[in-house]
Enzyme design. Structure first.
Site, short mmCIF file in Angstrom:
data_model
loop_
_atom_site.label_atom_id
_atom_site.label_comp_id
_atom_site.label_asym_id
_atom_site.label_seq_id
_atom_site.Cartn_x
_atom_site.Cartn_y
_atom_site.Cartn_z
N TYR A 156 -0.28 5.87 -6.78
CA TYR A 156 0.81 5.44 -5.90
C TYR A 156 0.28 4.39 -4.93
CZ TYR A 156 4.49 5.70 -2.30
OH TYR A 156 5.49 5.40 -1.40
N ASP A 251 -7.16 0.62 -3.62
CA ASP A 251 -6.20 1.16 -2.65
C ASP A 251 -6.85 2.38 -1.99
OD1 ASP A 251 -4.21 2.30 -1.20
OD2 ASP A 251 -2.67 2.11 -2.75
N LYS A 279 -2.97 5.07 6.81
CA LYS A 279 -3.25 6.46 7.21
C LYS A 279 -4.33 6.54 8.31
CE LYS A 279 -0.91 8.31 3.28
NZ LYS A 279 -0.83 7.80 1.93
C1 LIG Z 1 0.23 6.74 1.39
C2 LIG Z 1 -0.24 5.75 0.41
C3 LIG Z 1 0.31 4.46 0.34
C4 LIG Z 1 1.51 4.05 1.14
O1 LIG Z 1 1.27 4.05 2.51
P1 LIG Z 1 2.53 4.15 3.53
O2 LIG Z 1 1.90 4.02 4.87
O3 LIG Z 1 3.16 5.48 3.25
O4 LIG Z 1 3.44 3.02 3.20
C5 LIG Z 1 -0.27 3.55 -0.50
N1 LIG Z 1 -1.32 3.87 -1.27
C6 LIG Z 1 -1.88 5.10 -1.24
C7 LIG Z 1 -3.07 5.39 -2.08
C8 LIG Z 1 -1.35 6.08 -0.41
O5 LIG Z 1 -1.87 7.30 -0.41
#
Ligand SMILES: *Cc1c(COP(=O)(O)O)cnc(C)c1O
Length: 443
Positions: A156, A251, A279
């Site tokens: 994701y 990511d 995060k």
């Molecule tokens: C949470 C998450 C996102 C998205 O971040 P948001 O601040 O919720 O938009 C993207 N990539 C990864 C791996 C994530 O865990």
């Protein structure tokens, strides 16, 4: 529906304020939540509404306190309301909440990020992980002059149109949108492969290597439950992209500052061209970032021509919270201790499942963990979406509600990793294992 009450109904009266709050929220907010991950869709029943949080604990609006294993889905590695983070936000609050003009605090946070993550030479701040991923994809395309993005099933990267695409467990397939509103045209430029399958990547690069702008991956996956990469998979990604002039975007929105100060890439010895952060980098306030090679980052406006902007980007309160969090992690690295506690939790969950005769695959890195419930007689290693998606989600739901009844707040989906913080103690871990044993024995 059968006449048997759902397992969570036993204590539903303990949550009647949440029940009323949810009814009201549903009349005003789609599905009653501002993000679907909160809606308990994966476990049934209604979400719990919270009033406050402190350290490793969450207190709901009915006055019940839970041991928190989601940490706001990752940001709260220092626990809730860490005194240094609270003090930093208060100091920022006293001077100004937003200027729409540069501040020195942004460079201090950038310096901390660059020092922590060796592959990041320059960094741009945004307001969420989604924005970071969207911007990194645009930059990769702008830099390479190519269109195609490769991602992996079950990874994701936020709700970016071109990344809301999944081809299930099939081999290299043209992307098919998995949300209404994402056009086939957008999805066409995204290729989805199975995680941990270097052969699929080889085949794709052989056919279309000259079209590929970037390979995007979660270096340790948290968003299909926890899945660990194989070394040969990471080596294939790095080798093939170098040979074909494509970029690698790591990511690390979830894993950055969580698995090591330098993120999963430090732990795995992996060197991407670009990295996305979110995060933890915002210390519980809305902040994301993307960074990497200076020659690539200098293509971002106004240094270069790739457009990316934000009214609240580098917001003073978020920067203060992020800076305090990263300083605390740098000055008192908690990673060895988090790993020790995680080892105990993992061992305890494994033993509890074995004693209850329940088939489960447990995966963990540091303070992130998932127990995948399975149906067969033997646990099957979970290496990607093909194996993760065969999980026994009904059994997970029963486990989740059993743990809620015992005051333990786990992720409300089989396909989300649990997180714990520096506030969690050995006694907390023991209590969690005891609750899990009881719960699993009764399932
Ligand atoms: C949470 C998450 C996102 C998205 O971040 P948001 O601040 O919720 O938009 C993207 N990539 C990864 C791996 C994530 O865990």
């Amino acid at each position: 529906m059968t006449s048997h009450p759902a397992p969570h109904d036993r204590t539903a009266d303990r949550r009647h304020h949440s029940h009323e709050a949810f009814a009201r929220a549903r009349s005003l907010i789609p599905g009653g939540v501002n993000s679907p991950a909160r809606a308990f869709g994966g476990v049934g029943g209604e979400p719990i509404f919270f009033a406050s949080a402190q350290g490793q604990h969450l207190t709901d609006i009915d006055g019940t306190t839970y041991l928190d294993y989601i940490g706001s889905w990752g940001p709260m590695i220092l626990g809730h309301r860490h005194p240094r983070v609270v003090a930093a936000i208060e100091r920022a609050l006293a001077t100004g909440t937003s200027y729409g003009a540069p501040t020195e605090a942004e460079s201090r946070l950038a310096e901390l990020i660059v020092a922590a993550v060796p592959s990041i030479e320059k960094v741009r701040m945004v307001s969420s992980g989604t924005e970071a991923a969207m911007s990194a994809v645009r930059l990769a395309r702008g830099f390479t002059g190519r269109d195609v993005i490769v991602k992996f099933a079950g990874n994701y990267h936020g709700h970016v149109d071109s990344l809301l695409v999944s081809a299930g467990s099939a081999a290299a397939t043209l992307g098919v949108p998995n949300s209404p509103g994402v056009t086939p045209g957008t999805a066409r430029d995204t290729v989805v492969l199975e995680y941990n399958e270097p052969d699929q990547l080889e085949d794709l690069f052989r056919d279309r290597g000259h079209e590929i702008a970037a390979v995007l991956l979660e270096p340790v996956v948290g968003n299909m439950g926890l899945v660990v990469p194989r070394p040969e998979f990471l080596a294939a990604i790095r080798g093939l992209t170098r040979r074909h002039g494509a970029l690698v975007v790591c990511d690390e929105v979830m894993t950055g500052f969580r698995l090591a100060l330098g993120g999963a890439q430090e732990l795995l010895g992996f060197e991407p061209d670009l990295t996305t952060l979110g995060k933890i980098v915002g210390g519980g306030l809305p902040l994301g970032a993307y960074g990497g090679r200076a020659d690539v980052m200098d293509h971002v406006l106004p240094a270069g021509k790739v457009f990316q902007a934000g009214t609240l980007s580098g917001n003073p309160l978020a920067v203060a919270a992020g800076t305090a969090t990263l300083e605390e992690l740098r000055n008192h690295p908690p990673y060895a201790e988090l790993d020790r506690l995680g080892g105990r939790l993992e061992e305890g969950f494994r033993r509890a499942a074995a004693e209850a005769g329940i088939t489960a695959w447990t995966a963990r890195v540091g303070s992130m963990m998932t127990m995948f419930f399975q149906q067969g007689p033997e646990a099957v290693p979970v290496t990607g979406w093909a194996t993760a998606s065969r999980s026994d989600t009904a059994r997970y739901a029963a486990f989740f509600w059993g743990m809620i009844d015992r005051g333990i707040y786990l992720p409300c989906s089989q396909y989300e990793a649990l997180f714990f913080s520096t506030c969690h103690t050995d006694a907390d871990i023991d209590r969690t294992i005891a609750a899990a044993s009881e719960c699993l024995a009764g399932m």
